[in-house]
Structure formats: structure tokens, C-alpha cells
Design a protein around this motif. Structure first.
Motif, PDB file in Angstrom:
ATOM      1  N   ASP A 125     -17.357 -31.107 -43.039  1.00  0.00           N
ATOM      2  CA  ASP A 125     -16.636 -31.898 -44.043  1.00  0.00           C
ATOM      3  C   ASP A 125     -15.126 -31.680 -43.932  1.00  0.00           C
ATOM      4  OD1 ASP A 125     -16.839 -29.276 -44.941  1.00  0.00           O
ATOM      5  OD2 ASP A 125     -17.018 -29.837 -47.046  1.00  0.00           O
ATOM      6  N   HIS A 126     -14.684 -31.171 -42.800  1.00  0.00           N
ATOM      7  CA  HIS A 126     -13.271 -30.983 -42.487  1.00  0.00           C
ATOM      8  C   HIS A 126     -13.000 -31.551 -41.090  1.00  0.00           C
ATOM      9  CE1 HIS A 126     -13.529 -28.127 -45.751  1.00  0.00           C
ATOM     10  NE2 HIS A 126     -12.241 -27.854 -45.660  1.00  0.00           N
ATOM     11  N   TYR A 127     -11.737 -31.716 -40.770  1.00  0.00           N
ATOM     12  CA  TYR A 127     -11.336 -32.068 -39.415  1.00  0.00           C
ATOM     13  C   TYR A 127     -10.084 -31.277 -39.087  1.00  0.00           C
ATOM     14  CZ  TYR A 127      -8.107 -35.292 -41.783  1.00  0.00           C
ATOM     15  OH  TYR A 127      -7.148 -35.844 -42.583  1.00  0.00           O
ATOM     16  N   VAL A 128      -9.716 -31.280 -37.815  1.00  0.00           N
ATOM     17  CA  VAL A 128      -8.541 -30.545 -37.362  1.00  0.00           C
ATOM     18  C   VAL A 128      -7.510 -31.556 -36.885  1.00  0.00           C
ATOM     19  CG1 VAL A 128      -7.648 -28.850 -35.729  1.00  0.00           C
ATOM     20  CG2 VAL A 128      -9.957 -28.590 -36.651  1.00  0.00           C
ATOM     21  N   ALA A 129      -6.308 -31.465 -37.429  1.00  0.00           N
ATOM     22  CA  ALA A 129      -5.197 -32.315 -36.996  1.00  0.00           C
ATOM     23  C   ALA A 129      -4.362 -31.510 -36.002  1.00  0.00           C
ATOM     24  CB  ALA A 129      -4.349 -32.740 -38.181  1.00  0.00           C
ATOM     25  N   CYS A 130      -4.292 -31.981 -34.757  1.00  0.00           N
ATOM     26  CA  CYS A 130      -3.472 -31.336 -33.732  1.00  0.00           C
ATOM     27  C   CYS A 130      -2.123 -32.046 -33.666  1.00  0.00           C
ATOM     28  CB  CYS A 130      -4.145 -31.405 -32.363  1.00  0.00           C
ATOM     29  SG  CYS A 130      -5.529 -30.267 -32.180  1.00  0.00           S
ATOM     30  N   VAL A 131      -1.054 -31.254 -33.649  1.00  0.00           N
ATOM     31  CA  VAL A 131       0.303 -31.787 -33.604  1.00  0.00           C
ATOM     32  C   VAL A 131       1.041 -31.093 -32.465  1.00  0.00           C
ATOM     33  CG1 VAL A 131       2.467 -32.063 -34.875  1.00  0.00           C
ATOM     34  CG2 VAL A 131       0.280 -32.191 -36.095  1.00  0.00           C
ATOM     35  N   ALA A 132       1.704 -31.884 -31.629  1.00  0.00           N
ATOM     36  CA  ALA A 132       2.530 -31.390 -30.526  1.00  0.00           C
ATOM     37  C   ALA A 132       1.721 -30.512 -29.565  1.00  0.00           C
ATOM     38  CB  ALA A 132       3.748 -30.644 -31.050  1.00  0.00           C
ATOM     39  N   GLN A 133       0.442 -30.764 -29.443  1.00  0.00           N
ATOM     40  CA  GLN A 133      -0.468 -30.018 -28.571  1.00  0.00           C
ATOM     41  C   GLN A 133      -0.372 -28.508 -28.794  1.00  0.00           C
ATOM     42  OE1 GLN A 133       0.237 -31.281 -24.520  1.00  0.00           O
ATOM     43  NE2 GLN A 133      -0.845 -33.199 -24.863  1.00  0.00           N
ATOM     44  N   THR A 134       0.069 -28.117 -29.979  1.00  0.00           N
ATOM     45  CA  THR A 134       0.279 -26.700 -30.276  1.00  0.00           C
ATOM     46  C   THR A 134      -0.275 -26.302 -31.629  1.00  0.00           C
ATOM     47  OG1 THR A 134       2.327 -26.775 -28.985  1.00  0.00           O
ATOM     48  CG2 THR A 134       2.045 -24.901 -30.463  1.00  0.00           C
ATOM     49  N   TYR A 135       0.015 -27.088 -32.644  1.00  0.00           N
ATOM     50  CA  TYR A 135      -0.301 -26.707 -34.016  1.00  0.00           C
ATOM     51  C   TYR A 135      -1.606 -27.356 -34.466  1.00  0.00           C
ATOM     52  CZ  TYR A 135       4.554 -25.430 -33.667  1.00  0.00           C
ATOM     53  OH  TYR A 135       5.737 -24.887 -33.243  1.00  0.00           O
ATOM     54  N   ALA A 136      -2.477 -26.541 -35.077  1.00  0.00           N
ATOM     55  CA  ALA A 136      -3.756 -27.023 -35.596  1.00  0.00           C
ATOM     56  C   ALA A 136      -3.776 -26.839 -37.105  1.00  0.00           C
ATOM     57  CB  ALA A 136      -4.900 -26.245 -34.957  1.00  0.00           C
ATOM     58  N   TYR A 137      -4.132 -27.906 -37.805  1.00  0.00           N
ATOM     59  CA  TYR A 137      -4.206 -27.864 -39.259  1.00  0.00           C
ATOM     60  C   TYR A 137      -5.603 -28.269 -39.692  1.00  0.00           C
ATOM     61  CZ  TYR A 137       0.806 -27.708 -38.691  1.00  0.00           C
ATOM     62  OH  TYR A 137       2.062 -27.345 -38.309  1.00  0.00           O
ATOM     63  N   GLU A 138      -6.269 -27.394 -40.433  1.00  0.00           N
ATOM     64  CA  GLU A 138      -7.595 -27.692 -40.951  1.00  0.00           C
ATOM     65  C   GLU A 138      -7.438 -28.581 -42.187  1.00  0.00           C
ATOM     66  OE1 GLU A 138      -9.846 -24.416 -42.651  1.00  0.00           O
ATOM     67  OE2 GLU A 138     -11.599 -25.148 -41.560  1.00  0.00           O
ATOM     68  N   MET A 139      -8.060 -29.746 -42.137  1.00  0.00           N
ATOM     69  CA  MET A 139      -7.901 -30.733 -43.204  1.00  0.00           C
ATOM     70  C   MET A 139      -9.266 -31.067 -43.798  1.00  0.00           C
ATOM     71  SD  MET A 139      -4.642 -31.175 -42.800  1.00  0.00           S
ATOM     72  CE  MET A 139      -4.253 -32.619 -43.750  1.00  0.00           C
ATOM     73  N   PRO A 140      -9.388 -31.074 -45.132  1.00  0.00           N
ATOM     74  CA  PRO A 140     -10.667 -31.445 -45.749  1.00  0.00           C
ATOM     75  C   PRO A 140     -10.810 -32.959 -45.837  1.00  0.00           C
ATOM     76  CG  PRO A 140      -9.096 -30.863 -47.437  1.00  0.00           C
ATOM     77  CD  PRO A 140      -8.410 -30.621 -46.115  1.00  0.00           C
ATOM     78  N   CYS A 141     -12.037 -33.425 -45.735  1.00  0.00           N
ATOM     79  CA  CYS A 141     -12.307 -34.835 -46.010  1.00  0.00           C
ATOM     80  C   CYS A 141     -12.226 -35.031 -47.526  1.00  0.00           C
ATOM     81  CB  CYS A 141     -13.700 -35.220 -45.529  1.00  0.00           C
ATOM     82  SG  CYS A 141     -13.869 -35.308 -43.732  1.00  0.00           S
ATOM     83  N   ALA A 142     -11.830 -36.196 -47.926  1.00  0.00           N
ATOM     84  CA  ALA A 142     -11.768 -36.520 -49.355  1.00  0.00           C
ATOM     85  C   ALA A 142     -13.184 -36.642 -49.907  1.00  0.00           C
ATOM     86  CB  ALA A 142     -11.012 -37.831 -49.545  1.00  0.00           C
ATOM     87  N   LEU A 143     -13.293 -36.714 -51.213  1.00  0.00           N
ATOM     88  CA  LEU A 143     -14.579 -36.981 -51.843  1.00  0.00           C
ATOM     89  C   LEU A 143     -14.743 -38.483 -52.008  1.00  0.00           C
ATOM     90  CD1 LEU A 143     -14.670 -34.235 -54.620  1.00  0.00           C
ATOM     91  CD2 LEU A 143     -15.772 -34.205 -52.381  1.00  0.00           C
ATOM     92  N   GLY A 144     -15.962 -38.947 -51.888  1.00  0.00           N
ATOM     93  CA  GLY A 144     -16.248 -40.367 -52.046  1.00  0.00           C
ATOM     94  C   GLY A 144     -16.524 -40.705 -53.501  1.00  0.00           C
ATOM     95  N   HIS A 145     -17.108 -41.877 -53.732  1.00  0.00           N
ATOM     96  CA  HIS A 145     -17.429 -42.332 -55.085  1.00  0.00           C
ATOM     97  C   HIS A 145     -18.350 -41.341 -55.784  1.00  0.00           C
ATOM     98  CE1 HIS A 145     -15.504 -46.156 -54.494  1.00  0.00           C
ATOM     99  NE2 HIS A 145     -16.129 -46.291 -53.344  1.00  0.00           N
ATOM    100  N   GLY A 146     -18.077 -41.080 -57.019  1.00  0.00           N
ATOM    101  CA  GLY A 146     -18.897 -40.170 -57.797  1.00  0.00           C
ATOM    102  C   GLY A 146     -18.806 -38.726 -57.348  1.00  0.00           C
ATOM    103  N   GLY A 147     -17.779 -38.390 -56.595  1.00  0.00           N
ATOM    104  CA  GLY A 147     -17.601 -37.013 -56.139  1.00  0.00           C
ATOM    105  C   GLY A 147     -18.486 -36.624 -54.976  1.00  0.00           C
ATOM    106  N   LYS A 148     -19.091 -37.613 -54.310  1.00  0.00           N
ATOM    107  CA  LYS A 148     -19.971 -37.320 -53.180  1.00  0.00           C
ATOM    108  C   LYS A 148     -19.146 -36.867 -51.980  1.00  0.00           C
ATOM    109  CE  LYS A 148     -23.954 -39.090 -50.727  1.00  0.00           C
ATOM    110  NZ  LYS A 148     -24.897 -40.183 -50.593  1.00  0.00           N
TER     111      LYS A 148
END
Length: 107
Positions: free
Chosen positions: A52-75
Motif C-alpha cells: 500500500d506504498h510506493y517508492v518515488a525515485c528522484v535524480a537516480q539517488t533519492y528514494a522516498y517511501e510514499m503511502p497510497c491514499a485511502l479510497g471511498h469510505g476509507g478503503k
């Protein structure tokens, strides 16, 4: 223009993540986040430990762990593994679309 907006958004998210990490207890019980962006195109990749997360790579160096948002009804939404790395196409979706069964519904 879109790339500049994306980079600014990623930087703002990264700063908020770093600020939150500084405020977190040192022993949170979770292993430290590590993802190697070396040689990878800038963009989004599946998080190897949290679907339920993804990794955003920037400048082929920096990795940022990012959560997916919640959908309708908090799913809970999950990252679609083959949707990246292009940020314009990468996305999170419902577990039945991603192919995850027995997923926590986030409630």
C-alpha cells in the motif's frame, strides 16, 4: 511544466516525510526504509515491503517511501506494480483491481 510541478510536489512530500521522521521515536519497531534508486529512471516503483506504498525515485539517488491514499469510505488502496515508473501513469487502486486478496480494508 508538469515535470517541474511533479518535482516540487515530490520535494514537499519528502520534506514533510523527513520532518516526520525526525519527530518519530528512534526505536519504532519497523526496519529502516532503504531502496536503491541507482540506475533507475526517476519515477515511482513498488515498495518491496508494503504493497500500500510506493517508492518515488528522484535524480537516480533519492528514494522516498510514499503511502497510497485511502479510497471511498476509507478503503485502503494499493500500488499497481506495473503502472510506473512514469508518474503520469503510476497509480494506486483497490485491492481487487491490483489482485490482492484478503487485504485490510483500512477501517
Amino acid at each position: 511544466m508538469k515535470i517541474q510541478i511533479l518535482l516540487v510536489s515530490l520535494m514537499l512530500c519528502a520534506v514533510s516525510t523527513m520532518v516526520g521522521a525526525q519527530d518519530a521515536p528512534k526505536d519504532s519497531g519497523e526496519p529502516p526504509f532503504h531502496f536503491d534508486c541507482s540506475g533507475k529512471a526517476d519515477g515511482n516503483y513498488p515498495d518491496p515491503a508494503k504493497p500500500d506504498h510506493y517508492v518515488a525515485c528522484v535524480a537516480q539517488t533519492y528514494a522516498y517511501e510514499m503511502p497510497c491514499a485511502l479510497g471511498h469510505g476509507g478503503k485502503r488502496l494499493y500500488y499497481v506494480p506495473d503502472s510506473g515508473p512514469d508518474p503520469a501513469k503510476s497509480r494506486c487502486d483497490y485491492p481487487e483491481v491490483v489482485g490482492i486478496h484478503d487485504a485490510d480494508d483500512g477501517k
